[in-house]
Scaffold this active site. Structure first.
Site, mmCIF file in Angstrom:
data_model
loop_
_atom_site.group_PDB
_atom_site.id
_atom_site.type_symbol
_atom_site.label_atom_id
_atom_site.label_comp_id
_atom_site.label_asym_id
_atom_site.label_seq_id
_atom_site.Cartn_x
_atom_site.Cartn_y
_atom_site.Cartn_z
ATOM 1 N N GLU A 55 2.109 9.912 2.986
ATOM 2 C CA GLU A 55 2.331 8.504 2.657
ATOM 3 C C GLU A 55 2.111 8.335 1.162
ATOM 4 O OE1 GLU A 55 -0.269 6.026 4.902
ATOM 5 O OE2 GLU A 55 0.621 6.538 6.829
ATOM 6 N N ASP A 66 -6.044 -3.477 1.558
ATOM 7 C CA ASP A 66 -6.694 -2.245 1.123
ATOM 8 C C ASP A 66 -8.083 -2.517 0.569
ATOM 9 O OD1 ASP A 66 -4.584 -0.221 1.557
ATOM 10 O OD2 ASP A 66 -3.457 -1.493 0.183
#
Length: 280
Positions: A55, A66
């Site tokens: 990724e 995040d």
């Protein structure tokens, strides 16, 4: 590269993993972190270290899902000149030396929208992108990017979470392809640890609703944790721990120190060994 090549790389990799009788290791790095050339070297080193899928984060100024480690990596990358065109350059450079490892772009919709959806999908497909994970586009917005991506032959990978109940799952899974990404913990990345005793039943529940492989991420930081999740999932995703390892190899001005790539590659190798020994 034609569209069928992109869509097929993920399916081929999971089929090969199934034949080997093991889970896969999915590694995450942020495009352009800590700089373009170092990131390019890191990408090239990951498959040799044992990464089965990669990724690549698309840097964004407001990465709301995040945690601190990946937020910091986004800011480092943006300060070093990262942008979506350069992310696609990294993909093209990676593909020059690796035609088989699946590569998935992960991030937020705003940079793609600004780039232009049609132009982005054409350029991403030509560069060698296999899939997209766009965390802020719910199923109700599938017409924005998901359906055009599928039409372009690029897998669209959806997140399922501990709060995704049986009533919501059909909508989440309806246009998902490639694999399902199960978020093992509630909250942002890199802030808690995944527990296999909880993840196992959750993966089993997902598999009652889909034939797609299930990858599990968020909160997996060590080889032992990776091994534990690898016993119950089709793939293990490690992101914040790798990004933190990158950060640990930077000087006070966020410049890479000698040995950064080797150190990160060594850490990924230990994760891969954990995944590979998980099922004996």
């Amino acid at each position: 590269m034609d569209a069928s090549t992109a869509a097929g790389r993920i399916a081929r990799r999971f089929a090969a993993l199934k034949d080997e009788g093991r889970a896969g290791l999915v590694t995450f790095v942020t495009a352009g972190d800590p700089d373009h050339e170092t990131c390019r070297a890191l990408l090239q080193a990951l498959p040799a270290a044992g990464a089965d899928l990669i990724e690549l984060g698309m840097p964004f100024s407001d990465p709301m899902a995040d945690g601190p480690a990946i937020q910091a990596s986004d800011l480092r990358a943006l300060k070093a000149g990262a942008r979506l065109t350069r992310t696609l350059e990294l993909v093209r450079a990676f593909r020059d030396g690796d035609a088989e490892t699946p590569l998935i772009l992960m991030g937020y919709y705003n940079p793609i929208y600004s780039y232009g959806v049609d132009r982005f999908l054409a350029d991403a497909g030509a560069a060698g992108v296999d899939g997209l994970i766009v965390v802020d586009l719910p199923p109700e917005e599938d017409a924005e990017l998901c359906l055009p991506a599928l039409k372009a032959g690029i897998n669209f990978i959806r997140l399922a979470t501990p709060t995704t109940d049986d009533a919501r799952l059909p909508a989440v899974l309806r246009n998902t392809s490639g694999f399902v990404y199960y978020v093992a913990i509630a909250g942002i990345t890199g802030t808690a640890s995944a527990e296999d005793a909880v993840v196992g039943p959750a993966v089993a529940r997902l598999k009652r609703h889909t034939d797609l492989p299930v990858a599990v991420g968020f909160g997996i930081k060590t080889p032992d944790q990776a091994a534990a999740i690898a016993r119950v999932a089709d793939a293990v995703v490690v992101g914040s721990a790798i990004v933190s390892r990158i950060q640990a190899n930077l000087d006070a001005e966020n410049r890479p120190q000698p040995g950064l790539v080797d150190d990160v590659q060594g850490f990924v190798r230990t994760l891969a060994e954990g995944v590979r020994r998980a099922r004996g």
